[in-house]
Design an enzyme around this catalytic site. Structure first.
Site, PDB file in Angstrom:
ATOM      1  N   ASN A 274      36.400  37.363  14.507  1.00  0.00           N
ATOM      2  CA  ASN A 274      36.496  36.494  13.337  1.00  0.00           C
ATOM      3  C   ASN A 274      37.747  35.614  13.421  1.00  0.00           C
ATOM      4  O   ASN A 274      38.041  34.860  12.511  1.00  0.00           O
ATOM      5  CB  ASN A 274      36.590  37.371  12.089  1.00  0.00           C
ATOM      6  CG  ASN A 274      35.597  36.955  11.042  1.00  0.00           C
ATOM      7  OD1 ASN A 274      35.001  35.898  11.142  1.00  0.00           O
ATOM      8  ND2 ASN A 274      35.439  37.779  10.026  1.00  0.00           N
ATOM      9  N   HIS A 276      40.621  36.638  13.105  1.00  0.00           N
ATOM     10  CA  HIS A 276      41.612  37.183  12.184  1.00  0.00           C
ATOM     11  C   HIS A 276      42.346  38.320  12.873  1.00  0.00           C
ATOM     12  O   HIS A 276      41.837  38.911  13.819  1.00  0.00           O
ATOM     13  CB  HIS A 276      40.930  37.749  10.932  1.00  0.00           C
ATOM     14  CG  HIS A 276      40.267  36.707  10.108  1.00  0.00           C
ATOM     15  ND1 HIS A 276      39.162  36.976   9.338  1.00  0.00           N
ATOM     16  CD2 HIS A 276      40.538  35.390   9.944  1.00  0.00           C
ATOM     17  CE1 HIS A 276      38.799  35.861   8.725  1.00  0.00           C
ATOM     18  NE2 HIS A 276      39.610  34.887   9.077  1.00  0.00           N
ATOM     19  N   CYS A 311      45.361  37.598   7.360  1.00  0.00           N
ATOM     20  CA  CYS A 311      46.483  37.168   8.179  1.00  0.00           C
ATOM     21  C   CYS A 311      45.910  36.382   9.344  1.00  0.00           C
ATOM     22  O   CYS A 311      45.060  36.876  10.080  1.00  0.00           O
ATOM     23  CB  CYS A 311      47.235  38.398   8.677  1.00  0.00           C
ATOM     24  SG  CYS A 311      48.531  38.034   9.854  1.00  0.00           S
TER      25      CYS A 311
END
Lengths: 396, 396
Positions: A274, A276, A311
């Site tokens: 993803n 991420h 994040c």
């Protein structure tokens, strides 16, 4: 046949949450529930586009030719409910709504003490959750969203996760991981896990998590559309892996925290599909902030995580950690030898464990993104620990 | 029945090698072979002591009680040759001397492009090598040493590793990993691997490695004792995963290297059960030294590693990296669409790949421990790369 349901979830998809609360949104399945913001969502859009290209089963041959192409879809996603998956050693359980996968703890999934790491548990939770959805026949984009969710531009976001570890399986241990889902409030979903010994049934670990849906365009939390409810609610059961769920809100640590690690930067290998930072990395950053000498002599017995915000790959993270004030309960003893507790003075004096520092056994954690004007919380955590017993080697 | 043989190997056990060459030792299976030193070996001694405590199969019940104890032995080590391992989906092949394991690429074993990472390959090489030894019935201490090696205080150390990747399997792909061993010179062993598609037989990756024995007390390389040769030589076959093995010595980079990452420190989670920095971490440190924008647009096609010395938990490491001078061969084209090569100007201009920097496609690497008076080499490496094709997302 009843409507097939996918029960989604995946850790990596914590996605943009936090910042601007939206008072118009009644969604409150949990008082620590994630809030909403208005971020753009380039990465997720890319993921969806790729998902829309997912070929039917059996198109692998063409793909084989394209060695240079990233193969951006999961292979062999079934369109109907499956009851067994021989390659993954998976099978539906609990009357056909739960999933059990048998796995062997691998050599690289254990730490220096040859027992499975917490990372391994978290990885296997993600893996079995996704395989559960895979078995349901409703996996759409490979990230755990159902067909109905994709149609409504919805993705899963995790808001809370709790893991209790009784003991850690050793290298080569055959374990069964059970997972199932249930309702959480009106618009949320709970996903639970059990990890047990295949041979003895001993339960190594229990875990529970809470998930909500987010519109990937508006980045706002969403009610569960009826279409999606019809897909997934037939899979809901009222069964809890952890009887007494801890619901105390985790306090937010300020900059007076005892231990602070700053300047933490995600590496390429920390990013999941993803794009991420993976959940496992978060936990790593949290735990590494605890002093090394504590980690050498203790093992984690529980962790609670409250997610606030994703994040990204360019964020710089700070990890704060605060020990509890009370070092340890009075008269604590450790059950080492098959039911014969040893007195604390034997364990903690100059006895078999040797002298050691009396550490506190619980910690509060905070990960946040350090911004120029303000910081933004990624995740709050609470961990509890127990002492490890050290084997004194015999000479052979 | 012929003597059963274990064929050992494991990446983590790179162990103390390098520094003081011992002229009395005739062992030279490879001109880049590891050298010898006189380090003490506290960690390995502990490992052996634990190994000597390994209980027979079936003692698990007692162990179940000791939740606080680290369970410092691998479970269920067979004492006789096994031909199948249903839980690991492993089977002996190649007339009973090779090992094949079927695995599914898991969600956390893939990167942002949803294909397996090089780390995953290296992890699976380690895992299948150890499972091969497990099947042989001669696994003693769980680190790949045979009973004869343990009796002679010998451990395996890897001196060289080469991996060639044709393409990377995607998330959910079912792959078969074959591994086998052969002689390498008089006193060494070669271990090879193939990773192929279970469905089509397409070979994703090939790998070969060279191993020698070291006395864990003296830290000197050892000849292969006859006792050990009798154990393992029945498993040797003359079959090579990589036809044209690259044997050019890798040059040592000096401090004029183009890219240097300093101050690299192992974390707790980077240590394996040998308390050494895991081989996978080495490769991570090497590759992260290459510029980010290169890594985003290229994928690794081969890596060669020459091991010199172990890296302990307290060492501070420097990673050096130098690109080759020649950016790319003339008139290069990339075969993207089932055999129809595209002209370089389409790929590299403002066509489907967009404009990009013409990067060199091979790099030389060095990892070394920064000492106060001198540096000590851990491993030298060479990597080659090819361009990735980027999918431009469609709006759905």
């Amino acid at each position: 046949m009843a409507p097939l349901a996918a029960t989604a979830t995946l850790f990596p998809c914590k996605c943009s949450i936090g910042r601007e609360p939206d008072a118009s949104l009644p969604l409150k399945p949990n008082k620590n529930m994630v809030k909403i913001n208005g971020n753009s969502a380039t990465r997720v859009e890319v993921a969806t586009a790729v998902a829309s290209m997912t070929p039917p089963i059996g198109m692998r041959g063409v793909d084989e030719e394209l060695a240079v192409l990233p193969k951006s879809f999961r292979q062999n996603i079934p369109t109907k409910k499956q009851t067994t998956d021989s390659y993954r050693q998976g099978v539906l359980i609990l009357g056909g709504v739960g999933y059990r996968q048998t796995v062997v703890i691998r050599s690289y999934e254990v730490g220096a003490d040859k027992t499975a790491t917490l990372d391994t548990f978290l990885n296997l939770f993600q893996e079995t959750a996704l395989n559960h959805v895979w078995m349901s026949g409703l996996l759409g984009d490979g990230f755990g969203a159902t067909h109905g969710m994709i149609k409504n531009n919805l993705i899963w976001v995790v808001s809370r996760m709790q893991v209790q570890v009784d003991s850690y399986p050793i290298w080569g241990e055959v374990v069964e991981i059970d997972t199932w889902v249930g309702a959480s409030g009106k618009n949320g979903m709970r996903r639970d896990w059990l990890i047990q010994s295949q041979r003895t049934g001993h339960i190594f670990a229990r875990a529970t998590s809470t998930w909500v849906m987010m519109n990937q365009n508006t980045r706002r939390l969403s009610k569960m559309p009826e279409e999606v409810r019809a897909e997934i609610s037939p899979w809901f059961i009222d069964k809890k892996a952890i009887k007494e769920d801890v619901t105390d809100k985790i306090i937010k640590l300020n900059d007076a925290a005892t231990y602070i690690n700053s300047g933490l930067k995600p590496k390429r290998s920390d990013l999941d599909m993803n794009n991420h930072v993976n959940n496992v990395k978060y936990v790593g950053w949290m735990l590494e902030t605890i002093p090394e000498s504590f980690l050498e002599t203790h093992q984690l017995s529980s962790i609670v995580l409250e997610y606030r915000r994703e994040c990204g790959s360019s964020d710089v993270v700070e990890s704060r950690c605060e020990p509890d004030e009370n070092p340890k309960p009075e008269g604590e003893s450790v059950d080492l030898f098959g039911g014969y507790p040893l007195a604390p003075q034997i364990l903690e004096g100059h006895g078999i464990l040797g002298p050691f520092h009396a550490w506190p056994l619980s910690y509060t954690h905070l990960l946040q993104i350090k911004g120029e004007t303000k910081n933004e919380e990624i995740v709050r955590g609470r961990t509890t620990w127990r002492k490890k017993f050290s084997i004194i080697p015999f000479s052979s």
